[in-house]
Enzyme design. Structure first.
Site, PDB file in Angstrom:
ATOM      1  N   GLU A   1      19.928 -64.110  85.082  1.00  0.00           N
ATOM      2  CA  GLU A   1      19.021 -63.341  84.232  1.00  0.00           C
ATOM      3  C   GLU A   1      17.871 -64.058  83.720  1.00  0.00           C
ATOM      4  OE1 GLU A   1      19.695 -60.238  85.153  1.00  0.00           O
ATOM      5  OE2 GLU A   1      20.030 -59.243  83.287  1.00  0.00           O
TER       6      GLU A   1
ATOM      7  N   HIS B   1      20.303 -67.191  51.842  1.00  0.00           N
ATOM      8  CA  HIS B   1      19.920 -66.789  50.446  1.00  0.00           C
ATOM      9  C   HIS B   1      20.157 -67.941  49.196  1.00  0.00           C
ATOM     10  CE1 HIS B   1      19.985 -62.984  52.492  1.00  0.00           C
ATOM     11  NE2 HIS B   1      19.568 -62.522  51.184  1.00  0.00           N
TER      12      HIS B   1
ATOM     13  N   SER C   1      14.092 -67.285  51.653  1.00  0.00           N
ATOM     14  CA  SER C   1      13.266 -67.386  52.895  1.00  0.00           C
ATOM     15  C   SER C   1      12.261 -68.590  52.921  1.00  0.00           C
ATOM     16  CB  SER C   1      12.751 -65.968  53.250  1.00  0.00           C
ATOM     17  OG  SER C   1      13.636 -65.132  53.435  1.00  0.00           O
TER      18      SER C   1
ATOM     19  N   LYS D   1       7.923 -53.363  55.763  1.00  0.00           N
ATOM     20  CA  LYS D   1       7.315 -54.218  56.773  1.00  0.00           C
ATOM     21  C   LYS D   1       8.055 -54.181  58.053  1.00  0.00           C
ATOM     22  CE  LYS D   1       4.577 -58.350  57.355  1.00  0.00           C
ATOM     23  NZ  LYS D   1       3.586 -58.824  56.662  1.00  0.00           N
ATOM     24  N   ASP D   2       9.570 -54.483  57.802  1.00  0.00           N
ATOM     25  CA  ASP D   2      10.685 -54.656  58.840  1.00  0.00           C
ATOM     26  C   ASP D   2      10.674 -53.272  59.409  1.00  0.00           C
ATOM     27  OD1 ASP D   2      11.005 -57.142  58.589  1.00  0.00           O
ATOM     28  OD2 ASP D   2      12.754 -57.116  57.230  1.00  0.00           O
TER      29      ASP D   2
END
Lengths: 426, 192
Positions: A291, A219, A223, A247-248
């Site tokens: 894994e 912040h 972004s 959107k998220d």
């Protein structure tokens, strides 16, 4: 917070005003992930994966805390208590599959998040600290995932623990005592299982704390965006809420469809049948693999079959495996190009795709048996991996001629800043 | 200085200092921080040491074995420190094979005699823990793959050991470890 035109938090309800004066937590949230955080207007779907990773962390903590209510971290009963969760606990099967597949989902979104960073130069100034904290989160995730996989105390759990702690045994002089100290014995046993459980419970909260630092650091400059051009004016941004919450939210829906498809229809597709056999210190499974999300690094570990540069092969493999991640810490200074986005870097872009292919090849070899041709392929792919970061990237960033950048984010979206200026926001 | 007003008077402070400019308070500061520092570091000892093997784990670190039933060419898997240990009765042919290898060809040069006890050269007692990453090699059980050197073969990453359990091929850096042991009689071995 980050830009002068950010919306100001103005509570209208007297209770909210009272809270804001005493502890401005709602204000903090509003500025962090609400309408008070201006975000570039041109973010594409690759910018969804940060939020998705945060969602996965919450998912893992919630399912994990519940599993811990039914699981017993004792070598005598750990395997049985896992089966008890699967068969007897109400919804236990779903919660355990949600946690096991949640780990895979977490790594999928984090790998996409990392490769988004690679392509769009998210690690470059002024965002180096965000990147460094992200690498720390990834290392913590790997440690947490490894210890979590030990807890069911099946064959793969046991032998995974033995092989991974065996890595520390490769360190000269102090290696063997260190390995015994880590395990609390000469081989994985009750002491190891208990401490892995304790740390597996603790580390997710450490990750959550570093995530808060990661977002805090984000912040300060704000972004990044697909053009890599910094925000210039208000018309380059939209408020995080409602634009990116929406959107998220859509991205989360798509993610949940894929995740639930795995969870309900292919819950064991990414697991190993051997882990449904109780741990047996006397017999090693014929084919030990970690894994899937560790495969690329496992391939690098196994690529060193002969002594190299005066280091024993075993130590060299361990050093290379850790270096494969540690090299990311130096990425902001290895790539000197002032242009961030791969969209405007024709030469960098080609090598980026080669690196992506290289990591997929490493992943495939890491999951394959330790035999030819996979060993030779991993050796070549390992060499290329380090070549990319240590040689290709610095050279490309100095000789490359980038394509012309748009003047601003608004111009990149609308063709000219004037169009946006004529229509003030809201 | 009879009444303590709570505010430091610069002249009084200067007066407290000796000729070398060192005040009593400097000494108290250093002594207090040093004591707290030593105490803090001392606290780390139990915090670190609790992770080392506990008394019950250490107590299990010796094993007695009756080896009278093992025929030449056979091997058994026993447990020592919760890890497998291989006890193998070598045939004369296997001993000859091991002795025929020149030391210069070995990654971890040791003769068979150095890896066995005098008078018991046919008894090869080693940990069943691959020195690469700790898997249990095959070869102690009946019909298991003994690798191309006739000793042990680790399926994890393909390390091959010879009839003296010496590393011959693959990523492992060392020979299979010989644990401390002694023959308490001709048929009983005490490991550890």
């Amino acid at each position: 917070m980050s830009f002068p035109w950010a919306n100001e938090y103005t509570p209208s309800h007297p209770v909210m005003k009272w809270v804001d004066e005493k502890l401005p937590l709602p204000r903090f949230v509003y500025n962090a992930v609400g309408a008070g955080y201006p975000v570039p207007r041109n973010l594409n779907y690759f910018w969804n994966f940060g939020v998705l990773a945060g969602f996965c962390l919450v998912l893992q903590i919630v399912t994990g805390v519940i599993l811990a209510m039914h699981y017993a971290p004792n070598a005598l009963v750990a395997f049985d208590s896992t089966e008890h969760i699967m068969r007897d606990v109400n919804w236990g099967w779903m919660l355990r599959y949600a946690h096991a597949n949640g780990a895979s989902a977490f790594f999928v979104v984090v790998y996409l998040h990392i490769f988004r960073g690679f392509f769009f130069g998210s690690y470059k100034a002024p965002r180096e600290m965000i990147w460094l904290l992200g690498v720390v989160i990834f290392l913590l995730m790997m440690a947490t995932a490894f210890m979590g996989y030990v807890l069911p105390w099946g064959q793969m759990s046991f032998w995974g623990a033995k092989v991974i702690t065996g890595l520390f045994g490769a360190i000269p002089v102090i290696g063997e005592p260190l390995q015994i100290w880590l395990l609390g014995g000469y081989a994985p046993d009750n002491a190891s299982l208990n401490r892995f459980f304790s740390l597996h419970f603790l580390l997710p909260f450490v990750i959550a704390a570093v995530v808060i630092l990661h977002i805090w650091a984000l912040h300060i400059p704000g972004s990044s965006n697909p053009t890599g051009v910094e925000v210039k004016t208000e018309s380059d941004t939209v408020p995080f809420h409602p634009y990116y919450t929406a959107k998220d939210g859509f991205g989360l829906g798509v993610f949940l469809i894929l995740y639930c498809a795995m969870l309900f229809f292919l819950p064991n597709a990414l697991g190993h049948p051997d882990n449904y056999i109780p741990a047996n210190p006397m017999s090693t499974p014929a084919h030990i693999v970690p894994e899937w999300y560790f495969w690329p690094f496992y391939a690098i570990l196994r690529a060193f079959t002969a002594d190299f540069l005066f280091f024993p092969a075993k130590l060299m493999g361990v050093l290379a495996m850790f270096s494969a991640i540690l090299v990311w810490f130096f990425l902001p200074w290895l790539d000197n190009s002032p242009v961030r986005s791969g969209h405007f870097r024709p030469l960098f872009r080609k090598f980026f795709y080669v690196l992506m292919l290289d990591v997929l090849v490493l992943g495939y070899c890491g999951g394959a048996p330790a035999a030819e041709p996979y060993v030779m392929i991993s050796q070549i792919a390992t060499a290329y991996y380090f070549l990319h970061f240590l040689v290709i990237l610095p050279i490309v960033s100095s000789i490359e001629k980038p394509e012309p950048l748009p003047y601003s984010i608004t111009e990149a979206v609308l063709g000219s800043d004037d169009k946006a200026a004529l229509k003030p926001a809201s | 200085m009879a009444e303590n007003t709570g505010t430091a008077d610069m002249q009084t402070v200067a007066a407290e200092a000796g000729d070398d400019g060192v005040r009593r308070r400097d000494f108290i500061n250093i002594a207090a921080v040093a004591a707290a520092g030593v105490g803090g570091i001392a606290t780390l000892v139990p915090l670190i040491s609790q992770m080392a093997p506990s008394a019950d784990v250490l107590a299990e670190s010796s094993t007695e074995l009756d080896i009278s039933a093992i025929q030449p060419g056979q091997a058994i898997k026993a447990v020592f420190r919760k890890q497998p240990v291989f006890v193998r009765n070598l045939t004369t042919k296997e001993i000859a094979e091991a002795d025929a290898v020149p030391l210069s060809e070995l990654r971890d040069p040791q003769t068979l005699a150095e890896r066995t006890k005098e008078g018991h050269e046919n008894w090869l007692i080693t940990m069943g823990v691959c020195t690469h990453l700790g898997c249990v090699p095959l070869g102690a059980g009946e019909g298991e793959n003994r690798g191309e050197f006739g000793g042990y073969f680790c399926p994890c990453h393909g390390s091959s050991y010879d009839t003296a359990a010496r590393i011959r091929k693959g990523p492992a850096p060392k020979n299979l470890e010989v644990p401390p042991y002694e023959f308490t009689s001709d048929t009983v071995v005490k490991i550890g």
